[in-house]
Scaffold this motif. Structure first.
Motif, PDB file in Angstrom:
ATOM      1  N   ARG A   6      -0.351 -54.890 -57.194  1.00 50.44           N
ATOM      2  CA  ARG A   6      -0.471 -56.337 -57.367  1.00 50.44           C
ATOM      3  C   ARG A   6      -0.304 -56.691 -58.842  1.00 50.44           C
ATOM      4  O   ARG A   6      -0.872 -56.020 -59.719  1.00 50.44           O
ATOM      5  N   LEU A   7       0.458 -57.730 -59.124  1.00 47.12           N
ATOM      6  CA  LEU A   7       0.655 -58.214 -60.483  1.00 47.12           C
ATOM      7  C   LEU A   7       0.516 -59.735 -60.502  1.00 47.12           C
ATOM      8  O   LEU A   7       1.003 -60.418 -59.601  1.00 47.12           O
ATOM      9  N   THR A   8      -0.142 -60.255 -61.525  1.00 46.29           N
ATOM     10  CA  THR A   8      -0.166 -61.693 -61.765  1.00 46.29           C
ATOM     11  C   THR A   8       0.464 -61.930 -63.132  1.00 46.29           C
ATOM     12  O   THR A   8      -0.038 -61.419 -64.146  1.00 46.29           O
ATOM     13  N   LEU A   9       1.563 -62.692 -63.144  1.00 46.03           N
ATOM     14  CA  LEU A   9       2.376 -62.816 -64.348  1.00 46.03           C
ATOM     15  C   LEU A   9       2.712 -64.275 -64.645  1.00 46.03           C
ATOM     16  O   LEU A   9       2.898 -65.083 -63.731  1.00 46.03           O
ATOM     17  N   LEU A 113      12.055 -61.124 -60.984  1.00 43.42           N
ATOM     18  CA  LEU A 113      12.894 -59.960 -61.266  1.00 43.42           C
ATOM     19  C   LEU A 113      12.122 -58.885 -62.037  1.00 43.42           C
ATOM     20  O   LEU A 113      12.120 -57.705 -61.650  1.00 43.42           O
ATOM     21  N   LEU A 114      11.468 -59.287 -63.123  1.00 42.63           N
ATOM     22  CA  LEU A 114      10.758 -58.305 -63.940  1.00 42.63           C
ATOM     23  C   LEU A 114       9.515 -57.779 -63.235  1.00 42.63           C
ATOM     24  O   LEU A 114       9.202 -56.584 -63.325  1.00 42.63           O
ATOM     25  N   GLY A 115       8.824 -58.670 -62.502  1.00 44.21           N
ATOM     26  CA  GLY A 115       7.617 -58.242 -61.808  1.00 44.21           C
ATOM     27  C   GLY A 115       7.920 -57.279 -60.682  1.00 44.21           C
ATOM     28  O   GLY A 115       7.245 -56.255 -60.520  1.00 44.21           O
ATOM     29  N   LEU A 116       8.940 -57.587 -59.883  1.00 41.94           N
ATOM     30  CA  LEU A 116       9.293 -56.705 -58.775  1.00 41.94           C
ATOM     31  C   LEU A 116       9.928 -55.407 -59.274  1.00 41.94           C
ATOM     32  O   LEU A 116       9.756 -54.351 -58.662  1.00 41.94           O
ATOM     33  N   ASN A 117      10.648 -55.470 -60.375  1.00 39.34           N
ATOM     34  CA  ASN A 117      11.181 -54.246 -60.984  1.00 39.34           C
ATOM     35  C   ASN A 117      10.048 -53.284 -61.330  1.00 39.34           C
ATOM     36  O   ASN A 117      10.165 -52.067 -61.133  1.00 39.34           O
ATOM     37  N   ARG A 118       8.930 -53.839 -61.799  1.00 43.80           N
ATOM     38  CA  ARG A 118       7.749 -53.031 -62.113  1.00 43.80           C
ATOM     39  C   ARG A 118       7.019 -52.614 -60.831  1.00 43.80           C
ATOM     40  O   ARG A 118       6.674 -51.435 -60.651  1.00 43.80           O
ATOM     41  N   LEU A 119       6.807 -53.567 -59.929  1.00 43.02           N
ATOM     42  CA  LEU A 119       6.011 -53.312 -58.731  1.00 43.02           C
ATOM     43  C   LEU A 119       6.695 -52.306 -57.797  1.00 43.02           C
ATOM     44  O   LEU A 119       6.033 -51.465 -57.181  1.00 43.02           O
ATOM     45  N   PRO A 278       5.458 -64.970 -73.128  1.00 46.97           N
ATOM     46  CA  PRO A 278       4.187 -64.420 -72.641  1.00 46.97           C
ATOM     47  C   PRO A 278       4.365 -63.518 -71.425  1.00 46.97           C
ATOM     48  O   PRO A 278       3.495 -62.697 -71.142  1.00 46.97           O
ATOM     49  N   LEU A 279       5.486 -63.636 -70.714  1.00 44.52           N
ATOM     50  CA  LEU A 279       5.774 -62.711 -69.612  1.00 44.52           C
ATOM     51  C   LEU A 279       5.896 -61.284 -70.140  1.00 44.52           C
ATOM     52  O   LEU A 279       5.342 -60.341 -69.568  1.00 44.52           O
ATOM     53  N   HIS A 280       6.592 -61.106 -71.222  1.00 43.16           N
ATOM     54  CA  HIS A 280       6.770 -59.770 -71.798  1.00 43.16           C
ATOM     55  C   HIS A 280       5.464 -59.251 -72.398  1.00 43.16           C
ATOM     56  O   HIS A 280       5.162 -58.040 -72.317  1.00 43.16           O
ATOM     57  N   ASP A 281       4.678 -60.166 -72.973  1.00 35.49           N
ATOM     58  CA  ASP A 281       3.360 -59.739 -73.462  1.00 35.49           C
ATOM     59  C   ASP A 281       2.515 -59.227 -72.320  1.00 35.49           C
ATOM     60  O   ASP A 281       1.831 -58.199 -72.437  1.00 35.49           O
TER      61      ASP A 281
END
Length: 285
Positions: A6-9, A113-119, A278-281
């Motif tokens: 789970r990620l909250t971004l 894109l970035l969140g699912l790439n990580r998840l 802040p997404l990258h942070d």
């Protein structure tokens, strides 16, 4: 313990600190020169991994079919590019107005894109994700790359820059601006001479302008009302093709005071300009 599934971004807003329209291409798109900067304000996307391949977005957005939603389109593009069979529950806390010129939909897509790439543990590089993002919209790559940028072409040719980071008051007049209508308007300025990035950055911010502003003023009187009111109090400009207008302030206290004086018929917020998203942070933490 954090849940690895789970990620909250954040999906931050952007401003166009200046925007020149330098030409029109044979395919109908317009050539632009602009400076993108992020804000510490935006939407929030919570992503939870599913093993059954389902993609579920909540809540549905009014006036946008799920099939047209950039979050779901981003997830499908990522799966198509990688052959991934995983799914996700995607919950959007929507704070940015539709048709506001703040890049909300594009930012949501980049966060997906970035969140699912990580998840999904795909480990795709930023260049690949930015290319996927461009297929979704011209503004998506700047959110994927996550740095304030000088942009050319249709907004996809990006060069990272460092801009001042003042405070802004952003006002939404309660209308949604149609970007195609603005770019179709016969009165739109389309022949601003191109300048170099160095010249743009050397110029005082007070000299920056948005070539779409006069056209949007004529098409949307509510936008003109906000521009007139704000311009009497601080340097103000349309962002993108609107409908949001931003005023630049040197100090947070000035932004707070301006908000306190804001007519209640408009929606407004204050935020600080950021050169790193802040997404990258959040992903680095």
């Amino acid at each position: 313990m954090p849940d690895p599934g789970r990620l909250t971004l954040p999906a931050p807003a952007k401003l166009n600190r200046m925007l020149h329209v330098t030409g029109r291409r044979t395919d109908g798109y317009h050539e632009l020169q602009t400076l993108f900067q992020f804000l510490d304000h935006g939407d929030t996307l919570t992503l939870s991994r599913r093993d059954d391949g389902e993609l579920r977005l909540t809540p549905s957005l009014e006036s946008i079919d799920d099939g047209d939603n950039l979050i779901l389109r981003a997830a499908l593009a990522l799966r198509d590019a990688t052959g991934c069979r995983l799914g996700a529950d995607l919950h959007l806390d929507k704070r940015l107005p539709l048709g506001g010129g703040l890049g909300g939909g594009s930012s949501d897509a980049a966060t997906a894109l970035l969140g699912l790439n990580r998840l999904w543990e795909l480990a795709l590089p930023l260049d690949t994700l930015a290319e996927l993002g461009l297929s979704l919209g011209a503004d998506v790559p700047v959110f994927v790359r996550g740095h304030a940028a000088w942009a050319e072409g249709i907004g996809e040719r990006l060069t990272p820059v460092e801009l001042e980071t003042p405070w802004f008051v952003v006002v939404h007049p309660g209308v949604s601006v149609s970007t195609p209508a603005v770019f179709r308007a016969p009165e739109l300025t389309r022949d601003t001479p191109p300048i170099t990035m160095a010249r743009a950055l050397q110029g005082e911010t007070a000299s920056w302008r948005n070539d779409c502003e006069l056209t949007v003023r004529e098409l949307y009187p509510a936008v003109a009302s906000v521009l007139d009111w704000l311009s009497d109090r601080a340097p103000a400009m349309l962002t993108g093709t609107g409908a949001c207008i931003f005023a630049r302030l040197d100090h947070e206290a000035d932004a707070t005071a301006l908000l306190a004086d804001m007519p209640s018929r408009w929606t407004s917020f204050k935020a600080q300009g950021l050169n790193r998203s802040p997404l990258h942070d959040a992903l680095d933490r």
